[in-house]
Each structure stands twice: as C-alpha cells, then as structure tokens.
Design a protein around this motif. Structure first.
Motif, PDB file in Angstrom:
ATOM      1  N   ALA A  74       0.984  -0.960  -0.019  1.00  5.33           N
ATOM      2  CA  ALA A  74      -0.022   0.144   0.089  1.00  5.33           C
ATOM      3  C   ALA A  74       1.035   1.132  -0.108  1.00  5.33           C
ATOM      4  O   ALA A  74       0.614   2.055  -0.955  1.00  5.33           O
TER       5      ALA A  74
ATOM      6  N   ALA B  63      -6.751  -8.954  -2.712  1.00  5.83           N
ATOM      7  CA  ALA B  63      -6.508  -7.617  -2.494  1.00  5.83           C
ATOM      8  C   ALA B  63      -5.232  -6.848  -3.066  1.00  5.83           C
ATOM      9  O   ALA B  63      -5.217  -5.828  -3.945  1.00  5.83           O
ATOM     10  N   ILE B  64      -3.797  -7.548  -2.783  1.00  4.63           N
ATOM     11  CA  ILE B  64      -2.799  -6.881  -3.043  1.00  4.63           C
ATOM     12  C   ILE B  64      -2.801  -6.829  -4.696  1.00  4.63           C
ATOM     13  O   ILE B  64      -2.134  -5.928  -5.462  1.00  4.63           O
ATOM     14  N   LEU B  67      -4.747  -4.051  -6.014  1.00  7.73           N
ATOM     15  CA  LEU B  67      -4.219  -2.890  -5.918  1.00  7.73           C
ATOM     16  C   LEU B  67      -3.150  -2.667  -7.334  1.00  7.73           C
ATOM     17  O   LEU B  67      -3.018  -1.412  -7.615  1.00  7.73           O
ATOM     18  N   PHE B  70      -4.888  -1.704 -10.309  1.00  2.11           N
ATOM     19  CA  PHE B  70      -5.457  -0.493 -10.445  1.00  2.11           C
ATOM     20  C   PHE B  70      -4.165   0.673 -10.596  1.00  2.11           C
ATOM     21  O   PHE B  70      -4.284   1.199 -11.572  1.00  2.11           O
TER      22      PHE B  70
END
Lengths: 100, 177
Positions: A74, B63-64, B67, B70
């Motif tokens: 992230a 999830a990763i 991401l 994206f």
C-alpha cells in the motif's frame, strides 16, 4: 508425501527469478511485483519446514509476513503514484536525483 | 498422486514467475504473478495449511493484486521499458549473479537438509488447523499481532498523507499559474 527438499528447491528457484526481475527490469511496478515474488518464495520454504517439523510457529511467521507485505505494497504504490505525478515516469533509471 | 499434484503446480508456479519477469507489458506481468500466487496457494494446501491457503488467495491474489492492477492502469505504465538502457552492462552481470545465487541455494539445501521420512507423521496432518493457528496467534503471539495491527494503521495513515500532500502541491501550482 513430497519431500521437503523439493519445496525448498522450488522456493530457491522462485526467489532467484524474483532477484532476476529486480535486476533486469526498469519499470518500478514490475520491481515491486518481483519483491512480492521473493516474499512468496520465502513463505513457501517456511510453510514446508513448518509441515516437516509439525511446528506451527513457521505458519504464524508466514501470516505476519503476508500482513506486513500488504502494508508495504500500500505504501509503496502510494509512493509510486506520487513519483509519477511529479516525474511522469515509472522508470527507475529516470528517478536518480539522490544518486551521489 | 501427491507427486503429480506437486510437480504440476510447481511447473505452473515457475512458468508464472518467469513469464512475469519476461513479459514487457506490466498488466500481463500482474496477471502472471496472480497465476503464480494461485499455484503457491495450492502448494500451501498440499502442505496441509488450509488457513494460509485462504489468506494467500484473499489477501495476495485478491487485495494486493487488485491494487497492483489499479495502479498499473491508473498510471498507464503498461507499455514496455524504454529501449535504451543506461546500464546495459548490468544485464549479463545480473544473469551471472542470479545463476550463482541459484547454485548456492540448491547446494546448501541439498547438503544441509536431511532426507525426509517417506511417511508424514500423523500429527503433521492436522497441526495447522485454523483453530490451532488462531489460538496460538491470540496467546503466544498476541503482542506481534497487535504490532501488526499498528503497522497496518500506520500504512493507512501514510498512504493518506502521501496523497494529501501531492494534491496540495498540485493545487498550489494551479494557483501560481
């Protein structure tokens, strides 16, 4: 039962491919993906040894590695987006202001 | 049967990893990495770790990788690397060093890991049940678990701050013009 050696050899091969990706590619996003690949290779070896010794500590460590990797991805991708906004590139050769 | 499963999944994982590194398009790289993650999650299942199998699929493959996709599509960075490489001499050196690393790793694992028994111990079949893992996480490893939670919180705040500052600078530049 598949011997643990096979899993460890596969893990070593995957880790080497990840290292190759970091060394050969210049796109920062692909560099990140290669780092993820290396983390996964280490996870595979940890789970294989945990199974071999019937010891749950290795599995707990893999759990923590996965959650820290999520945080790392992230922050890293946010950094990449910020760099892209100022430099309009994800090529790591172009982003060398800190080079001595 | 287990050998067949292992070799098929290992082949898929290796092919996925190699294609990830070699594919010039970043979107293809991300999808090949997804294939590799799925193969590794099957290997976790072969190692009798159902909880890590589920975590690998939901957190990594879910999830990763979403991401990653994206960001790749947001930045439009899916095109190939620039053709002229400033450090062209690095490529053969990198191949050689990676080969040395692989030989080292194979040598060490062949010489130091003792031969595994042909039959798994009976307690190895069920030791990694999600209930066992959960009770260990909430007793022995409760402090690392809390620290992981704080790390995730710091990551969230960091991402928000990074984007906020970029947006602030962007609006300042617009005002100056």
């Amino acid at each position: 039962m598949v011997p643990t050696d096979y899993y460890v050899l596969l893990s070593a091969a995957l880790f080497t491919i990840g290292v190759l990706g970091v060394l050969l590619r210049r796109n920062a996003i692909v560099l990140f993906m290669s780092v993820e690949l290396m983390l996964n290779a280490a996870n595979l070896a940890l789970v294989a040894f945990a199974y071999r010794h019937a010891n749950i500590d290795g599995q707990v460590l893999v759990f923590f590695v996965i959650s820290v990797a999520a945080a790392e991805v992230a922050v890293g991708l946010a950094l990449l987006v910020t760099i892209f906004r100022t430099r309009s590139t994800t090529d790591v050769d172009e982003v060398s202001t800190l080079r001595g | 049967m287990e050998f067949v499963m292992f070799f098929a999944t290992a082949a898929i994982a290796l092919i996925g990893a190699l294609a990830m590194v070699l594919s010039p398009n970043a979107v293809h790289s991300a999808l090949f990495l997804l294939l590799n993650f799925a193969a590794i999650s099957v290997l976790f299942l072969l190692l009798r770790s159902p909880f890590l199998f589920a975590i690998q699929l939901t957190v990594y493959a879910g999830a990763i990788m979403v991401l990653f996709l994206f960001v790749v599509m947001l930045l439009g960075a899916e095109r190939a690397d620039a053709t002229q490489d400033r450090l062209a001499w690095q490529r053969p050196l990198a191949l050689g060093l990676a080969l040395v690393l692989l030989i080292e790793a194979v040598f060490i694992s062949v010489t130091t890991i003792p031969q595994t028994p042909a039959v798994a111990s009976p307690e190895a079949e069920a030791f990694a049940a999600p209930a066992n893992l959960g009770s260990v996480l909430l007793t022995t490893y409760v402090l690392p678990l809390q620290i992981t939670g704080i790390i995730l919180l710091v990551a969230i705040v960091g991402v928000v701050v990074l984007n906020q500052r970029a947006r602030l600078r962007h609006s300042l530049e617009l005002e100056q013009k």
